[in-house]
Write a protein that holds these residues in place. Sequence first.
Motif, mmCIF file in Angstrom:
data_model
loop_
_atom_site.group_PDB
_atom_site.id
_atom_site.type_symbol
_atom_site.label_atom_id
_atom_site.label_comp_id
_atom_site.label_asym_id
_atom_site.label_seq_id
_atom_site.Cartn_x
_atom_site.Cartn_y
_atom_site.Cartn_z
ATOM 1 N N THR A 160 0.780 -1.222 -0.035
ATOM 2 C CA THR A 160 0.010 0.195 0.040
ATOM 3 C C THR A 160 0.893 1.226 -0.167
ATOM 4 N N ASP A 161 0.100 2.320 0.009
ATOM 5 C CA ASP A 161 0.926 3.578 0.178
ATOM 6 C C ASP A 161 0.933 4.261 1.318
ATOM 7 N N ILE A 162 0.572 3.639 2.600
ATOM 8 C CA ILE A 162 0.496 4.096 3.814
ATOM 9 C C ILE A 162 1.643 4.453 4.381
ATOM 10 N N LEU A 163 2.903 3.735 3.996
ATOM 11 C CA LEU A 163 3.953 4.036 4.371
ATOM 12 C C LEU A 163 4.809 5.289 4.057
ATOM 13 N N LYS A 164 4.186 5.869 3.008
ATOM 14 C CA LYS A 164 4.870 6.849 2.244
ATOM 15 C C LYS A 164 4.537 8.242 3.062
ATOM 16 N N CYS A 165 5.493 8.767 3.485
ATOM 17 C CA CYS A 165 5.408 10.166 4.112
ATOM 18 C C CYS A 165 6.346 11.202 3.670
ATOM 19 N N ASP A 166 5.926 12.626 3.757
ATOM 20 C CA ASP A 166 6.817 13.704 3.623
ATOM 21 C C ASP A 166 8.060 13.815 4.757
ATOM 22 N N ILE A 167 7.727 13.509 5.823
ATOM 23 C CA ILE A 167 8.987 13.711 6.750
ATOM 24 C C ILE A 167 8.854 12.207 7.708
ATOM 25 N N CYS A 168 10.181 11.975 7.984
ATOM 26 C CA CYS A 168 10.572 10.901 8.690
ATOM 27 C C CYS A 168 11.336 11.108 9.950
ATOM 28 N N GLN A 169 10.960 10.784 11.376
ATOM 29 C CA GLN A 169 11.898 10.536 12.345
ATOM 30 C C GLN A 169 12.758 9.365 12.110
ATOM 31 N N MET A 170 14.120 9.424 12.170
ATOM 32 C CA MET A 170 14.956 8.269 11.832
ATOM 33 C C MET A 170 14.868 7.521 12.807
ATOM 34 N N GLY A 171 14.761 6.075 12.841
ATOM 35 C CA GLY A 171 14.421 5.061 13.809
ATOM 36 C C GLY A 171 15.977 4.852 14.473
ATOM 37 N N HIS A 172 15.774 4.709 15.840
ATOM 38 C CA HIS A 172 16.878 4.469 16.729
ATOM 39 C C HIS A 172 18.043 5.318 16.605
ATOM 40 N N HIS A 173 17.814 6.546 16.467
ATOM 41 C CA HIS A 173 18.846 7.737 16.246
ATOM 42 C C HIS A 173 19.698 7.635 15.168
ATOM 43 N N GLY A 174 19.016 7.150 13.851
ATOM 44 C CA GLY A 174 19.585 6.852 12.705
ATOM 45 C C GLY A 174 20.589 5.825 12.397
ATOM 46 N N GLN A 175 20.785 4.980 13.402
ATOM 47 C CA GLN A 175 21.401 3.611 13.337
ATOM 48 C C GLN A 175 20.937 2.354 13.880
ATOM 49 N N GLY A 176 21.107 1.232 13.504
ATOM 50 C CA GLY A 176 20.468 0.333 13.894
ATOM 51 C C GLY A 176 18.981 0.289 13.910
ATOM 52 N N GLY A 177 18.337 0.970 12.953
ATOM 53 C CA GLY A 177 17.052 0.876 12.855
ATOM 54 C C GLY A 177 16.652 0.146 11.706
ATOM 55 N N PRO A 178 15.496 0.791 11.016
ATOM 56 C CA PRO A 178 14.888 -0.157 9.612
ATOM 57 C C PRO A 178 16.088 0.154 8.761
ATOM 58 N N ASP A 179 15.665 -0.715 7.729
ATOM 59 C CA ASP A 179 16.836 -0.870 6.600
ATOM 60 C C ASP A 179 16.463 0.369 5.493
ATOM 61 N N LYS A 180 17.348 -0.043 4.347
ATOM 62 C CA LYS A 180 17.362 1.051 3.278
ATOM 63 C C LYS A 180 15.785 0.814 2.651
ATOM 64 N N ASP A 181 15.490 -0.603 2.527
ATOM 65 C CA ASP A 181 14.308 -1.038 1.706
ATOM 66 C C ASP A 181 12.887 -0.381 2.492
ATOM 67 N N PHE A 182 13.147 -0.191 3.852
ATOM 68 C CA PHE A 182 12.023 0.380 4.578
ATOM 69 C C PHE A 182 12.010 2.041 4.069
ATOM 70 N N TYR A 183 13.108 2.636 4.415
ATOM 71 C CA TYR A 183 13.116 4.049 4.247
ATOM 72 C C TYR A 183 12.984 4.312 2.753
ATOM 73 N N ALA A 184 13.204 3.537 1.962
ATOM 74 C CA ALA A 184 12.864 3.814 0.337
ATOM 75 C C ALA A 184 11.320 3.992 0.178
ATOM 76 N N LYS A 185 10.656 2.855 1.014
ATOM 77 C CA LYS A 185 9.097 2.786 0.992
ATOM 78 C C LYS A 185 8.502 4.145 1.433
ATOM 79 N N VAL A 186 9.076 4.477 2.512
ATOM 80 C CA VAL A 186 8.768 5.911 3.208
ATOM 81 C C VAL A 186 8.942 7.093 2.350
ATOM 82 N N SER A 187 10.308 7.013 1.717
ATOM 83 C CA SER A 187 10.509 7.874 0.488
ATOM 84 C C SER A 187 10.272 9.442 1.036
#
Length: 277
Positions: free
Chosen positions: A195-222
């Motif tokens: 779905t397009d639910i994960l797409k967002c204009d703004i994102c707070q990076m998970g776990h202080h920007g490291q050790g969080g979600p992977d590139k595939d996830f952030y690409a979906k948020v875009s």
Amino acid sequence: MNMKNAIYMIESVKNSQMNSFIITSEGGKIIVIDGGWSWDLDALLSKLKEITRDEIPHIDAWILSHSHEDHIDAFMRVMGECPEVISLDGKIYYNFPSIQFFAHEDPSAVKTATQFYKLLPKFADKACIVSGGDVYDIGDIHIEVLYSTLSEFKYAVCNNSSIVFKLTLGGKTAMFLGDASFHVGQKLLELYGDTDILKCDICQMGHHGQGGPDKDFYAKVSPEICFWNTPKWLWDNDLGNGFNTAIFGTVEVRGWMDEIGVKKNIVLKDGTGVYEW
């Protein structure tokens, strides 16, 4: 009170990793997310007073992502020592696993959660335990809870209990990940990847920007704009031996976001940061 739609990431007083946000809306609503360490409370209160122009600022909702001390100690200081310094008009939103669930892996989470539950009678009338799929409207701020704690995760149990929610306000969308890990990112892709639910204009990076979600996830948020609750030593992955010499993945994640096409990074190392629209 004249306010803009805005997200404020509040400064770290001691150059530590932490999480403290204020959301404001043109409709006059104010949401606090986490609040940081106990020593970060004064900076949070100062910004709230500046925004509201009141000596006792009002808060319409306080969202606690998970029960690590660098996220919720300031909240517990307010509730335990000085509740009179704010006017909390709305609910406190959270979902913490049991202390028994933490106990096998994360003593710091056990300590913090125990303190939280001791304080709970002071604000039980405002407590709201959230679940994935919940929807809340706080004035003109719309919140969809995409994920809350799952018992299937037996590792990084406190970080993996982070509430993940999508905020919609004034034509913009924002994703807040708390300290969500790779595993939570994969679960979100499993739940919503078609779905397009994960797409967002703004994102707070998970776990202080490291050790969080992977590139595939952030690409979906875009996202176009990213908030990094990341002090300089973590931003540069440098504990004293030079750029990108420590164990953290921040520099790699920075590279991912450049490839994804992020237009603006707002980083804790630079102090309080804000995005207004």
